[in-house]
Design an enzyme around this catalytic site. Structure first.
Site, mmCIF file in Angstrom:
data_model
loop_
_atom_site.group_PDB
_atom_site.id
_atom_site.type_symbol
_atom_site.label_atom_id
_atom_site.label_comp_id
_atom_site.label_asym_id
_atom_site.label_seq_id
_atom_site.Cartn_x
_atom_site.Cartn_y
_atom_site.Cartn_z
ATOM 1 N N ASP A 9 0.877 -1.163 0.000
ATOM 2 C CA ASP A 9 0.000 0.000 0.000
ATOM 3 C C ASP A 9 0.925 1.227 0.000
ATOM 4 O O ASP A 9 2.121 1.098 0.283
ATOM 5 C CB ASP A 9 -0.873 -0.042 1.255
ATOM 6 C CG ASP A 9 -1.686 1.221 1.424
ATOM 7 O OD1 ASP A 9 -2.304 1.654 0.450
ATOM 8 O OD2 ASP A 9 -1.685 1.782 2.541
ATOM 9 N N LEU A 10 0.393 2.392 -0.321
ATOM 10 C CA LEU A 10 1.251 3.586 -0.370
ATOM 11 C C LEU A 10 1.124 4.463 0.888
ATOM 12 O O LEU A 10 2.051 4.556 1.707
ATOM 13 C CB LEU A 10 0.895 4.428 -1.606
ATOM 14 C CG LEU A 10 1.669 5.743 -1.722
ATOM 15 C CD1 LEU A 10 3.118 5.510 -2.138
ATOM 16 C CD2 LEU A 10 0.989 6.686 -2.724
ATOM 17 N N ASP A 11 -0.063 5.095 1.014
ATOM 18 C CA ASP A 11 -0.264 6.071 2.088
ATOM 19 C C ASP A 11 -0.208 5.405 3.460
ATOM 20 O O ASP A 11 -1.009 4.522 3.762
ATOM 21 C CB ASP A 11 -1.631 6.765 1.922
ATOM 22 C CG ASP A 11 -1.724 7.558 0.627
ATOM 23 O OD1 ASP A 11 -0.815 8.354 0.369
ATOM 24 O OD2 ASP A 11 -2.706 7.383 -0.115
ATOM 25 N N THR A 17 1.941 9.970 4.298
ATOM 26 C CA THR A 17 0.924 10.884 3.749
ATOM 27 C C THR A 17 -0.429 10.726 4.421
ATOM 28 O O THR A 17 -1.321 11.540 4.190
ATOM 29 C CB THR A 17 0.742 10.623 2.240
ATOM 30 O OG1 THR A 17 0.804 9.206 2.048
ATOM 31 C CG2 THR A 17 1.797 11.306 1.418
ATOM 32 N N LYS A 45 -9.016 5.497 6.365
ATOM 33 C CA LYS A 45 -7.736 5.027 5.836
ATOM 34 C C LYS A 45 -7.979 3.924 4.809
ATOM 35 O O LYS A 45 -8.747 2.997 5.059
ATOM 36 C CB LYS A 45 -6.839 4.512 6.964
ATOM 37 C CG LYS A 45 -6.204 5.642 7.757
ATOM 38 C CD LYS A 45 -5.147 5.099 8.712
ATOM 39 C CE LYS A 45 -4.558 6.215 9.549
ATOM 40 N NZ LYS A 45 -3.756 5.691 10.667
ATOM 41 N N GLY A 46 -7.326 4.018 3.681
ATOM 42 C CA GLY A 46 -7.459 3.001 2.637
ATOM 43 C C GLY A 46 -8.721 3.147 1.815
ATOM 44 O O GLY A 46 -8.901 2.473 0.812
ATOM 45 N N VAL A 47 -9.601 4.051 2.243
ATOM 46 C CA VAL A 47 -10.905 4.211 1.596
ATOM 47 C C VAL A 47 -10.795 5.252 0.475
ATOM 48 O O VAL A 47 -10.129 6.276 0.639
ATOM 49 C CB VAL A 47 -11.951 4.635 2.670
ATOM 50 C CG1 VAL A 47 -13.284 4.982 2.038
ATOM 51 C CG2 VAL A 47 -12.113 3.522 3.711
ATOM 52 N N ARG A 49 -11.516 8.262 -2.346
ATOM 53 C CA ARG A 49 -11.938 9.654 -2.114
ATOM 54 C C ARG A 49 -13.464 9.757 -2.059
ATOM 55 O O ARG A 49 -14.023 10.364 -1.145
ATOM 56 C CB ARG A 49 -11.375 10.531 -3.232
ATOM 57 C CG ARG A 49 -11.221 11.985 -2.831
ATOM 58 C CD ARG A 49 -10.670 12.792 -3.997
ATOM 59 N NE ARG A 49 -9.401 12.287 -4.502
ATOM 60 C CZ ARG A 49 -8.880 12.618 -5.688
ATOM 61 N NH1 ARG A 49 -9.515 13.468 -6.471
ATOM 62 N NH2 ARG A 49 -7.728 12.123 -6.086
ATOM 63 N N SER A 114 -2.560 0.641 -4.335
ATOM 64 C CA SER A 114 -3.045 1.804 -3.569
ATOM 65 C C SER A 114 -4.403 2.287 -4.059
ATOM 66 O O SER A 114 -4.710 2.180 -5.247
ATOM 67 C CB SER A 114 -2.030 2.941 -3.708
ATOM 68 O OG SER A 114 -2.576 4.161 -3.255
ATOM 69 N N ALA A 115 -5.177 2.845 -3.153
ATOM 70 C CA ALA A 115 -6.481 3.428 -3.517
ATOM 71 C C ALA A 115 -6.323 4.825 -4.100
ATOM 72 O O ALA A 115 -7.253 5.381 -4.678
ATOM 73 C CB ALA A 115 -7.372 3.495 -2.280
ATOM 74 N N SER A 116 -5.142 5.390 -3.951
ATOM 75 C CA SER A 116 -4.966 6.808 -4.305
ATOM 76 C C SER A 116 -4.785 7.045 -5.793
ATOM 77 O O SER A 116 -4.047 6.328 -6.463
ATOM 78 C CB SER A 116 -3.751 7.373 -3.561
ATOM 79 O OG SER A 116 -3.489 8.685 -4.020
ATOM 80 N N ASN A 118 -3.382 9.690 -6.692
ATOM 81 C CA ASN A 118 -2.150 10.490 -6.705
ATOM 82 C C ASN A 118 -0.897 9.626 -6.513
ATOM 83 O O ASN A 118 0.210 10.144 -6.342
ATOM 84 C CB ASN A 118 -2.197 11.535 -5.582
ATOM 85 C CG ASN A 118 -3.353 12.519 -5.750
ATOM 86 O OD1 ASN A 118 -3.432 13.195 -6.776
ATOM 87 N ND2 ASN A 118 -4.250 12.586 -4.784
ATOM 88 N N LYS A 145 -11.124 -0.602 -1.838
ATOM 89 C CA LYS A 145 -10.900 -1.434 -0.639
ATOM 90 C C LYS A 145 -12.054 -1.162 0.328
ATOM 91 O O LYS A 145 -12.489 -0.025 0.400
ATOM 92 C CB LYS A 145 -9.571 -1.051 0.039
ATOM 93 C CG LYS A 145 -8.336 -1.268 -0.823
ATOM 94 C CD LYS A 145 -7.096 -0.674 -0.137
ATOM 95 C CE LYS A 145 -5.883 -0.728 -1.052
ATOM 96 N NZ LYS A 145 -4.689 -0.090 -0.483
ATOM 97 N N GLU A 169 -0.049 -3.301 4.655
ATOM 98 C CA GLU A 169 -1.175 -2.362 4.762
ATOM 99 C C GLU A 169 -1.232 -1.676 6.122
ATOM 100 O O GLU A 169 -0.992 -2.314 7.139
ATOM 101 C CB GLU A 169 -2.488 -3.150 4.602
ATOM 102 C CG GLU A 169 -3.160 -3.020 3.276
ATOM 103 C CD GLU A 169 -3.690 -1.633 2.949
ATOM 104 O OE1 GLU A 169 -3.773 -0.785 3.867
ATOM 105 O OE2 GLU A 169 -4.011 -1.397 1.783
ATOM 106 N N ASP A 170 -1.607 -0.394 6.118
ATOM 107 C CA ASP A 170 -1.801 0.308 7.397
ATOM 108 C C ASP A 170 -3.281 0.518 7.709
ATOM 109 O O ASP A 170 -3.605 1.085 8.744
ATOM 110 C CB ASP A 170 -1.120 1.685 7.375
ATOM 111 C CG ASP A 170 -1.850 2.654 6.463
ATOM 112 O OD1 ASP A 170 -2.226 2.249 5.347
ATOM 113 O OD2 ASP A 170 -2.064 3.808 6.871
HETATM 114 C C1 BG6 Z 1 -5.679 5.834 0.308
HETATM 115 C C2 BG6 Z 1 -5.707 6.659 1.571
HETATM 116 O O1 BG6 Z 1 -4.407 5.327 0.100
HETATM 117 O O2 BG6 Z 1 -6.045 6.618 -0.819
HETATM 118 C C3 BG6 Z 1 -7.060 7.343 1.737
HETATM 119 O O3 BG6 Z 1 -5.457 5.829 2.682
HETATM 120 C C4 BG6 Z 1 -7.402 8.137 0.482
HETATM 121 O O4 BG6 Z 1 -7.005 8.196 2.860
HETATM 122 C C5 BG6 Z 1 -7.343 7.214 -0.734
HETATM 123 O O5 BG6 Z 1 -8.708 8.690 0.593
HETATM 124 C C6 BG6 Z 1 -7.633 7.953 -2.037
HETATM 125 O O6 BG6 Z 1 -6.597 8.868 -2.268
HETATM 126 P P1 BG6 Z 1 -6.644 10.051 -3.320
HETATM 127 O O7 BG6 Z 1 -5.222 10.570 -3.314
HETATM 128 O O8 BG6 Z 1 -7.031 9.463 -4.631
HETATM 129 O O9 BG6 Z 1 -7.644 11.039 -2.827
HETATM 130 MG MG MG Z 2 -2.702 3.228 3.559
#
Ligand code: BG6
Ligand code: MG
Length: 218
Positions: A9-11, A17, A45-47, A49, A114-116, A118, A145, A169-170
């Site tokens: 996982d990233l964040d 972050t 967390k992990g959820v 946006r 990662s869910a992000s 970014n 997730k 994973e965190d």
């Molecule tokens: C996850 C974070 O990795 O990514 C969440 O734990 C975040 O907090 C999710 O909402 C989505 O990230 P982003 O950068 O696409 O808004």
């Molecule tokens: Mg995370």
């Protein structure tokens, strides 16, 4: 030597972050008159946006138009991007680089899950992009997730069976996703929060390479 798939996982696992997501959500929630605590943040967390904003609104029993929803999502992300704009290698969490290098040396395939949306930008900022064989992030999935989709795509990309993958994973949602995918889940954080994981370490320093070797040879 055995080959396993290592999915990070990233964040909150690779970079610190999680605190910026928290600050950005808090600012957004407070800005529309909603309280937001660190305990609630644990559930975000992990959820994704979208799902995060849905949860915040649901906690406060607030309904808004679709247009306002999109505006708030953009606002949160703009604020989040202002935090990560200044990021550099100094924000990589302890012993993450060493762990990645150890796995590369052991010829173990590595993925990001990662869910992000970014994620790619952040990995480039901290100079870790090149260490991953495959990157799966919020742009590549339709289900967030705790749905296991992100990790299953990563395993498939690595060409490793889910049962032979290890996920770091965190978040509770991420640990549940890994478990549903029948992967080994390794929690990074507190045991009380991540008790559903197969093993939990406070960070990669505590984990050490002996444990990684055990995973490879399992
Ligand atoms: C996850 C974070 O990795 O990514 C969440 O734990 C975040 O907090 C999710 O909402 C989505 O990230 P982003 O950068 O696409 O808004
Ligand atoms: Mg995370």
């Amino acid at each position: 030597m055995n080959t396993k798939g290592f999915i990070f996982d990233l964040d909150g696992v690779i970079v610190d972050t999680a605190k910026y997501h928290y600050l950005a959500w808090k600012k957004l929630a407070n800005g529309i008159g909603i309280d937001f605590t660190e305990v609630q943040n644990e559930h975000l967390k992990g959820v994704s946006r979208v799902n995060s904003l849905e949860k915040i609104l649901a906690w406060a029993n607030k309904t808004i138009s679709e247009g306002q929803f999109m505006e708030l999502m953009a606002k949160k992300n703009d604020n989040y991007l202002s935090y990560i704009a200044k990021m550099d290698e100094g924000e990589i969490l302890p012993d993450v680089t060493e762990t990645l290098d150890f796995l590369i040396k052991q010829k173990q395939p590595i993925a990001l899950g990662s869910a992000s949306k970014n994620a790619r930008e952040i990995l480039k900022k901290v100079n870790l992009f090149e260490k991953f064989d495959i990157i799966v992030d919020g742009n590549d999935v339709t289900e967030a997730k705790p749905n296991p989709e992100v990790f299953l795509i990563a395993a498939n990309g690595l060409g490793i069976k889910p049962e032979d993958c290890i996920v770091f994973e965190d978040s509770v949602a991420g640990v549940q996703a890994a478990n549903t995918a029948k992967m080994i889940s390794v929690g990074i954080g507190q045991q009380e929060v991540l008790y559903e994981a197969n093993d939990v370490f406070i960070d990669f320093t505590e984990m050490g390479t002996t444990y990684i070797n055990e995973l490879i040879n399992k």
